[in-house]
Write an enzyme that holds these catalytic residues in place. Sequence first.
Site, mmCIF file in Angstrom:
data_model
loop_
_atom_site.group_PDB
_atom_site.id
_atom_site.type_symbol
_atom_site.label_atom_id
_atom_site.label_comp_id
_atom_site.label_asym_id
_atom_site.label_seq_id
_atom_site.Cartn_x
_atom_site.Cartn_y
_atom_site.Cartn_z
ATOM 1 C CE LYS A 66 -4.477 -1.354 1.886
ATOM 2 N NZ LYS A 66 -5.445 -1.104 2.956
ATOM 3 C CG ASP A 113 -8.907 1.031 3.041
ATOM 4 O OD1 ASP A 113 -9.696 0.189 2.563
ATOM 5 O OD2 ASP A 113 -7.693 0.819 3.174
ATOM 6 C CB ALA A 138 -1.144 4.208 15.849
ATOM 7 N N GLY A 139 -1.827 1.878 13.042
ATOM 8 C CA GLY A 139 -1.187 1.362 11.825
ATOM 9 C C GLY A 139 -1.787 1.977 10.574
ATOM 10 N NE ARG A 166 3.276 2.180 13.274
ATOM 11 C CZ ARG A 166 2.847 1.261 12.414
ATOM 12 N NH1 ARG A 166 2.770 -0.010 12.799
ATOM 13 N NH2 ARG A 166 2.507 1.584 11.196
ATOM 14 C CG LEU A 230 -11.388 -0.870 10.525
ATOM 15 C CD1 LEU A 230 -12.277 0.014 11.366
ATOM 16 C CD2 LEU A 230 -10.047 -0.211 10.289
HETATM 17 P P1 NAP Z 1 -1.272 -2.577 10.478
HETATM 18 O O1 NAP Z 1 -0.860 -1.464 9.587
HETATM 19 O O2 NAP Z 1 -0.325 -3.707 10.696
HETATM 20 O O3 NAP Z 1 -1.592 -1.913 11.918
HETATM 21 C C1 NAP Z 1 -2.013 -2.693 12.991
HETATM 22 C C2 NAP Z 1 -2.029 -1.875 14.294
HETATM 23 O O4 NAP Z 1 -2.425 -2.777 15.318
HETATM 24 C C3 NAP Z 1 -0.666 -1.308 14.704
HETATM 25 O O5 NAP Z 1 -0.871 -0.154 15.468
HETATM 26 C C4 NAP Z 1 -0.126 -2.446 15.581
HETATM 27 O O6 NAP Z 1 0.810 -2.023 16.547
HETATM 28 C C5 NAP Z 1 -1.393 -2.870 16.284
HETATM 29 N N1 NAP Z 1 -1.286 -4.242 16.770
HETATM 30 C C6 NAP Z 1 -1.006 -5.342 16.039
HETATM 31 N N2 NAP Z 1 -1.000 -6.429 16.835
HETATM 32 C C7 NAP Z 1 -1.266 -5.979 18.089
HETATM 33 C C8 NAP Z 1 -1.371 -6.614 19.361
HETATM 34 N N3 NAP Z 1 -1.199 -7.924 19.491
HETATM 35 N N4 NAP Z 1 -1.641 -5.840 20.443
HETATM 36 C C9 NAP Z 1 -1.798 -4.507 20.313
HETATM 37 N N5 NAP Z 1 -1.701 -3.846 19.135
HETATM 38 C C10 NAP Z 1 -1.441 -4.587 18.047
HETATM 39 O O7 NAP Z 1 -2.627 -3.241 10.025
HETATM 40 P P2 NAP Z 1 -3.864 -2.547 9.279
HETATM 41 O O8 NAP Z 1 -3.662 -2.603 7.812
HETATM 42 O O9 NAP Z 1 -4.095 -1.221 9.911
HETATM 43 O O10 NAP Z 1 -5.052 -3.571 9.603
HETATM 44 C C11 NAP Z 1 -5.528 -3.732 10.920
HETATM 45 C C12 NAP Z 1 -6.802 -4.572 10.946
HETATM 46 O O11 NAP Z 1 -7.840 -3.882 10.277
HETATM 47 C C13 NAP Z 1 -6.661 -5.929 10.248
HETATM 48 O O12 NAP Z 1 -7.340 -6.892 11.018
HETATM 49 C C14 NAP Z 1 -7.369 -5.738 8.931
HETATM 50 O O13 NAP Z 1 -7.951 -6.931 8.449
HETATM 51 C C15 NAP Z 1 -8.450 -4.746 9.336
HETATM 52 N N6 NAP Z 1 -8.896 -3.941 8.185
HETATM 53 C C16 NAP Z 1 -10.199 -4.037 7.827
HETATM 54 C C17 NAP Z 1 -10.664 -3.293 6.768
HETATM 55 C C18 NAP Z 1 -12.111 -3.384 6.370
HETATM 56 O O14 NAP Z 1 -12.438 -3.014 5.245
HETATM 57 N N7 NAP Z 1 -12.987 -3.840 7.239
HETATM 58 C C19 NAP Z 1 -9.809 -2.436 6.065
HETATM 59 C C20 NAP Z 1 -8.468 -2.338 6.479
HETATM 60 C C21 NAP Z 1 -8.026 -3.108 7.564
HETATM 61 P P3 NAP Z 1 2.391 -1.908 16.211
HETATM 62 O O15 NAP Z 1 2.539 -0.636 15.433
HETATM 63 O O16 NAP Z 1 2.996 -1.847 17.557
HETATM 64 O O17 NAP Z 1 2.762 -3.123 15.414
#
Ligand code: NAP
Length: 290
Positions: A66, A113, A138-139, A166, A230
């Site tokens: 992305k 998104d 905060a991802g 982050r 999400l």
């Molecule tokens: P990402 O960029 O990897 O960000 C994930 C965030 O969650 C980061 O802040 C990460 O912290 C934190 N995190 C991960 N594992 C954790 C844990 N065990 N405990 C606490 N914090 C944790 O991922 P993303 O792309 O944002 O996606 C996140 C979720 O949203 C996924 O499940 C994805 O399937 C979902 N999503 C859904 C949609 C939809 O259309 N419904 C769209 C986009 C995403 P760190 O920075 O410390 O690693």
Amino acid sequence: MTICTGLLGWPLGHSVSPAMHDAAFRALGLDGRYDALPTPPEALAAAVAGLAAAGYRGVNVTIPHKQAVMPLLDELSAAAQAIGAVNTIVVGNQGLTVLGRTVSPALTGDNTDWLGFLHPLDARGFDLAGKSALLLGAGGSARAVVYALLQRGLAHLTIWARTPTRATDLATHAQSLSPSLTIPQFPNSPLTISPDLIVNTTPLGMWPHVDASPWPADLPFPAGALVYDLVYRPQRTLFLQQAAAAGCAVQGGLEMLAAQGAAAFELWTGQKPPLEVMLAAALAALVEAR
Ligand code: NAP
């Protein structure tokens, strides 16, 4: 001519997007298809450069491309620039001939998104103007959520994330987009204003780790908050079950998934797809994946 679309990511695993988009093409009577295009990072540049020649009208982009795809594109939408990520590429000017030469079609990077995120809130008539939100994580998706919240006039934002830097970076970014936004000085600070909306943007609770929740076990849910996850697999996560048991209204991530897909479909075809059809196809694909 078949409208070719697809999904660039690596590894792709099981995606519900092909089922969702194929259902939309069928429902509109369009000759189109959506291909899974598994693309390792080292092949991304060539894949993007070859989209037009391969006949693609556009593609979605997912993890891990992305951000990496951004410098490979000719232009970026305002949303993609502000969010810092592209989830949709539109191949423009198909077959445009200039001075007897076919010019290379422009590739535009967009991000749908944030539109997908807002759709279920709009459908509920949930007005964000002047409201307060708590963001968990905060991802990448958190940045799209913040952009969406600010487009609708959110007044107060608290960010809780396991990596405080982050959270701070995202808070600084949000403040740069909306200087009037109130953000607690420190990341992970206690709530000073009861949030109207709580959004989980972490993968906690996602299948197969369905027993995990991002919500602190000893913290009561703020009364009256709408709780939005999400995560869409499972449809009702432990987090949403906990919030519903505490009397909160809840929103799962599947509607966002369908709505971001519908927005991309419209960018590629110029036609509004039936969202309910896409949602039903996504749901059926998830059930099938069990
Ligand atoms: P990402 O960029 O990897 O960000 C994930 C965030 O969650 C980061 O802040 C990460 O912290 C934190 N995190 C991960 N594992 C954790 C844990 N065990 N405990 C606490 N914090 C944790 O991922 P993303 O792309 O944002 O996606 C996140 C979720 O949203 C996924 O499940 C994805 O399937 C979902 N999503 C859904 C949609 C939809 O259309 N419904 C769209 C986009 C995403 P760190 O920075 O410390 O690693």
